[in-house]
Design a protein around this motif. Structure first.
Motif, PDB file in Angstrom:
ATOM      1  N   TYR A  79     -29.363 -56.169  32.104  1.00 54.40           N
ATOM      2  CA  TYR A  79     -29.556 -54.931  32.854  1.00 54.40           C
ATOM      3  C   TYR A  79     -30.682 -54.098  32.233  1.00 54.40           C
ATOM      4  O   TYR A  79     -30.818 -54.033  31.006  1.00 54.40           O
ATOM      5  N   THR A  80     -31.446 -53.447  33.086  1.00 49.04           N
ATOM      6  CA  THR A  80     -32.517 -52.561  32.618  1.00 49.04           C
ATOM      7  C   THR A  80     -31.917 -51.239  32.136  1.00 49.04           C
ATOM      8  O   THR A  80     -31.123 -50.615  32.849  1.00 49.04           O
ATOM      9  N   ARG A  81     -32.312 -50.811  30.939  1.00 47.22           N
ATOM     10  CA  ARG A  81     -31.789 -49.575  30.366  1.00 47.22           C
ATOM     11  C   ARG A  81     -32.939 -48.685  29.908  1.00 47.22           C
ATOM     12  O   ARG A  81     -34.028 -49.156  29.596  1.00 47.22           O
ATOM     13  N   SER A  82     -32.654 -47.402  29.843  1.00 53.48           N
ATOM     14  CA  SER A  82     -33.659 -46.425  29.397  1.00 53.48           C
ATOM     15  C   SER A  82     -33.732 -46.393  27.875  1.00 53.48           C
ATOM     16  O   SER A  82     -32.719 -46.492  27.191  1.00 53.48           O
ATOM     17  N   MET A  83     -34.944 -46.217  27.379  1.00 53.31           N
ATOM     18  CA  MET A  83     -35.142 -45.983  25.950  1.00 53.31           C
ATOM     19  C   MET A  83     -35.367 -44.498  25.669  1.00 53.31           C
ATOM     20  O   MET A  83     -35.191 -44.033  24.544  1.00 53.31           O
ATOM     21  N   VAL A  84     -35.796 -43.756  26.696  1.00 51.87           N
ATOM     22  CA  VAL A  84     -36.105 -42.332  26.544  1.00 51.87           C
ATOM     23  C   VAL A  84     -35.088 -41.519  27.343  1.00 51.87           C
ATOM     24  O   VAL A  84     -34.874 -41.783  28.528  1.00 51.87           O
ATOM     25  N   PRO A  85     -34.442 -40.528  26.743  1.00 53.50           N
ATOM     26  CA  PRO A  85     -33.452 -39.721  27.473  1.00 53.50           C
ATOM     27  C   PRO A  85     -34.115 -38.823  28.509  1.00 53.50           C
ATOM     28  O   PRO A  85     -35.305 -38.519  28.423  1.00 53.50           O
ATOM     29  N   ASN A  86     -33.337 -38.418  29.472  1.00 56.75           N
ATOM     30  CA  ASN A  86     -33.836 -37.468  30.465  1.00 56.75           C
ATOM     31  C   ASN A  86     -34.006 -36.084  29.834  1.00 56.75           C
ATOM     32  O   ASN A  86     -33.298 -35.738  28.885  1.00 56.75           O
ATOM     33  N   PRO A  87     -34.952 -35.297  30.329  1.00 57.58           N
ATOM     34  CA  PRO A  87     -35.225 -33.975  29.726  1.00 57.58           C
ATOM     35  C   PRO A  87     -34.048 -33.016  29.871  1.00 57.58           C
ATOM     36  O   PRO A  87     -33.278 -33.092  30.830  1.00 57.58           O
ATOM     37  N   ASP A  88     -33.930 -32.134  28.915  1.00 54.43           N
ATOM     38  CA  ASP A  88     -33.029 -30.975  28.985  1.00 54.43           C
ATOM     39  C   ASP A  88     -33.894 -29.731  28.858  1.00 54.43           C
ATOM     40  O   ASP A  88     -34.964 -29.769  28.248  1.00 54.43           O
ATOM     41  N   PHE A  89     -33.410 -28.627  29.431  1.00 55.66           N
ATOM     42  CA  PHE A  89     -34.234 -27.421  29.391  1.00 55.66           C
ATOM     43  C   PHE A  89     -33.361 -26.184  29.429  1.00 55.66           C
ATOM     44  O   PHE A  89     -32.469 -26.056  30.275  1.00 55.66           O
ATOM     45  N   THR A  90     -33.612 -25.276  28.494  1.00 56.02           N
ATOM     46  CA  THR A  90     -32.930 -23.982  28.463  1.00 56.02           C
ATOM     47  C   THR A  90     -33.969 -22.904  28.210  1.00 56.02           C
ATOM     48  O   THR A  90     -34.746 -22.993  27.256  1.00 56.02           O
ATOM     49  N   LEU A  91     -33.980 -21.889  29.046  1.00 54.57           N
ATOM     50  CA  LEU A  91     -34.900 -20.770  28.852  1.00 54.57           C
ATOM     51  C   LEU A  91     -34.425 -19.886  27.703  1.00 54.57           C
ATOM     52  O   LEU A  91     -33.227 -19.806  27.432  1.00 54.57           O
ATOM     53  N   PRO A  92     -35.347 -19.221  27.003  1.00 47.93           N
ATOM     54  CA  PRO A  92     -34.949 -18.226  25.998  1.00 47.93           C
ATOM     55  C   PRO A  92     -34.011 -17.197  26.624  1.00 47.93           C
ATOM     56  O   PRO A  92     -34.287 -16.668  27.701  1.00 47.93           O
ATOM     57  N   GLN A  93     -32.899 -16.950  25.968  1.00 48.88           N
ATOM     58  CA  GLN A  93     -31.864 -16.095  26.564  1.00 48.88           C
ATOM     59  C   GLN A  93     -32.153 -14.607  26.402  1.00 48.88           C
ATOM     60  O   GLN A  93     -31.892 -13.820  27.300  1.00 48.88           O
ATOM     61  N   ASP A  94     -32.635 -14.201  25.233  1.00 49.80           N
ATOM     62  CA  ASP A  94     -32.873 -12.784  24.996  1.00 49.80           C
ATOM     63  C   ASP A  94     -34.323 -12.450  25.319  1.00 49.80           C
ATOM     64  O   ASP A  94     -35.240 -12.993  24.742  1.00 49.80           O
ATOM     65  N   GLY A  95     -34.500 -11.580  26.251  1.00 51.26           N
ATOM     66  CA  GLY A  95     -35.847 -11.181  26.678  1.00 51.26           C
ATOM     67  C   GLY A  95     -35.781 -10.610  28.077  1.00 51.26           C
ATOM     68  O   GLY A  95     -34.936 -11.013  28.886  1.00 51.26           O
ATOM     69  N   ASP A  96     -36.656  -9.673  28.359  1.00 49.92           N
ATOM     70  CA  ASP A  96     -36.675  -9.021  29.668  1.00 49.92           C
ATOM     71  C   ASP A  96     -37.660  -9.760  30.573  1.00 49.92           C
ATOM     72  O   ASP A  96     -38.870  -9.529  30.514  1.00 49.92           O
ATOM     73  N   TYR A  97     -37.150 -10.633  31.405  1.00 49.75           N
ATOM     74  CA  TYR A  97     -38.000 -11.425  32.286  1.00 49.75           C
ATOM     75  C   TYR A  97     -38.629 -10.568  33.385  1.00 49.75           C
ATOM     76  O   TYR A  97     -39.547 -11.022  34.074  1.00 49.75           O
ATOM     77  N   ARG A  98     -38.143  -9.334  33.540  1.00 48.89           N
ATOM     78  CA  ARG A  98     -38.737  -8.436  34.534  1.00 48.89           C
ATOM     79  C   ARG A  98     -40.148  -8.017  34.152  1.00 48.89           C
ATOM     80  O   ARG A  98     -40.886  -7.471  34.988  1.00 48.89           O
ATOM     81  N   SER A  99     -40.527  -8.268  32.910  1.00 52.01           N
ATOM     82  CA  SER A  99     -41.897  -7.951  32.488  1.00 52.01           C
ATOM     83  C   SER A  99     -42.899  -8.941  33.078  1.00 52.01           C
ATOM     84  O   SER A  99     -44.109  -8.683  33.056  1.00 52.01           O
ATOM     85  N   LEU A 100     -42.408 -10.074  33.604  1.00 52.78           N
ATOM     86  CA  LEU A 100     -43.293 -11.072  34.206  1.00 52.78           C
ATOM     87  C   LEU A 100     -43.608 -10.693  35.645  1.00 52.78           C
ATOM     88  O   LEU A 100     -42.803 -10.045  36.317  1.00 52.78           O
ATOM     89  N   PRO A 101     -44.766 -11.097  36.155  1.00 58.03           N
ATOM     90  CA  PRO A 101     -45.044 -10.928  37.583  1.00 58.03           C
ATOM     91  C   PRO A 101     -43.965 -11.629  38.411  1.00 58.03           C
ATOM     92  O   PRO A 101     -43.448 -12.682  38.012  1.00 58.03           O
ATOM     93  N   THR A 102     -43.631 -11.065  39.557  1.00 64.09           N
ATOM     94  CA  THR A 102     -42.493 -11.544  40.344  1.00 64.09           C
ATOM     95  C   THR A 102     -42.574 -13.039  40.652  1.00 64.09           C
ATOM     96  O   THR A 102     -41.607 -13.780  40.443  1.00 64.09           O
TER      97      THR A 102
END
Length: 206
Positions: A79-102
């Motif tokens: 059977y064909t298997r992956s050697m590289v895991p799928n990506p995971d992603f988490t944004l920085p939790q502390d920070g005011d994202y309202r400072s970014l353009p909409t």
């Protein structure tokens, strides 16, 4: 009017006016100073958040490129298997994202949902892919992670431009955009050839 200020009552009123004006001036100067300090802090905080987001996006981009270029391997059962895991992603939790353009804020904050949707699609593709190669799964994975990586690149560029952040350093031999575009071109060519083969097969059956 001047006669009034020359009188005793006028002198008292003038003294009070001068005192109030002095207090008001001190208040305005203090307010202006605090406003400048507050604005400087907001700018600094926004830039710091921008840097952290750029680093998180660059890691996601690298993980997408690695997954797309997964060499895979064949296990003992064929059977064909992956050697590289799928990506995971988490944004920085502390920070005011309202400072970014909409628009930029929306694109960045929607990335975790986009990645989750891709993973759900991969799970579905894996269920219907034919073993032992699981070609349908790996094609879906390669295509959609390539598209996600290409969506990340302009976000990194926009953040670097807005907050005067240096663009992440990359090797001269590493061009994620061309790499991902190459994979999409290969997939499109594969689908076109498969579609033509299916058409020719139907014609032969007539």
């Amino acid at each position: 009017m001047w006669d009034f200020f020359a009188s005793d009552m006028g002198k008292v009123a003038l003294g009070g006016l001068i005192a109030i004006s002095g207090q008001l001036l001190v208040f305005l100067l203090g307010w202006a100073k605090e406003s400048r300090v507050s604005q400087k802090k907001r700018t600094s905080d926004a830039q710091h958040l921008g840097i952290r987001i750029v680093l998180a996006l660059e890691k996601l981009l690298v993980d997408c490129v690695r997954a797309v270029n997964d060499p895979t391997f064949t296990d003992n059962e064929g059977y064909t298997r992956s050697m590289v895991p799928n990506p995971d992603f988490t944004l920085p939790q502390d920070g005011d994202y309202r400072s970014l353009p909409t628009g930029l804020m929306y694109e960045i904050m929607s990335l975790p949902n986009k990645l989750d949707a891709i993973k759900e699609g991969m799970s579905a593709a894996n269920e219907y892919a034919d073993p032992p190669e699981y070609e349908g799964y790996y094609l879906y994975r390669e295509e959609h992670l390539s598209k996600l990586g290409l969506q990340i690149l302009p976000l990194i560029e926009s953040l670097c431009d807005k907050y005067k952040i240096p663009t992440p350093e990359r090797s001269d031999y590493y061009d994620p955009k061309q790499n991902l575009l190459g994979h999409l071109a290969r997939i499109a060519d594969y689908y076109e050839k498969r579609q033509n083969a299916q058409k020719n097969a139907r014609v032969d059956q007539v």
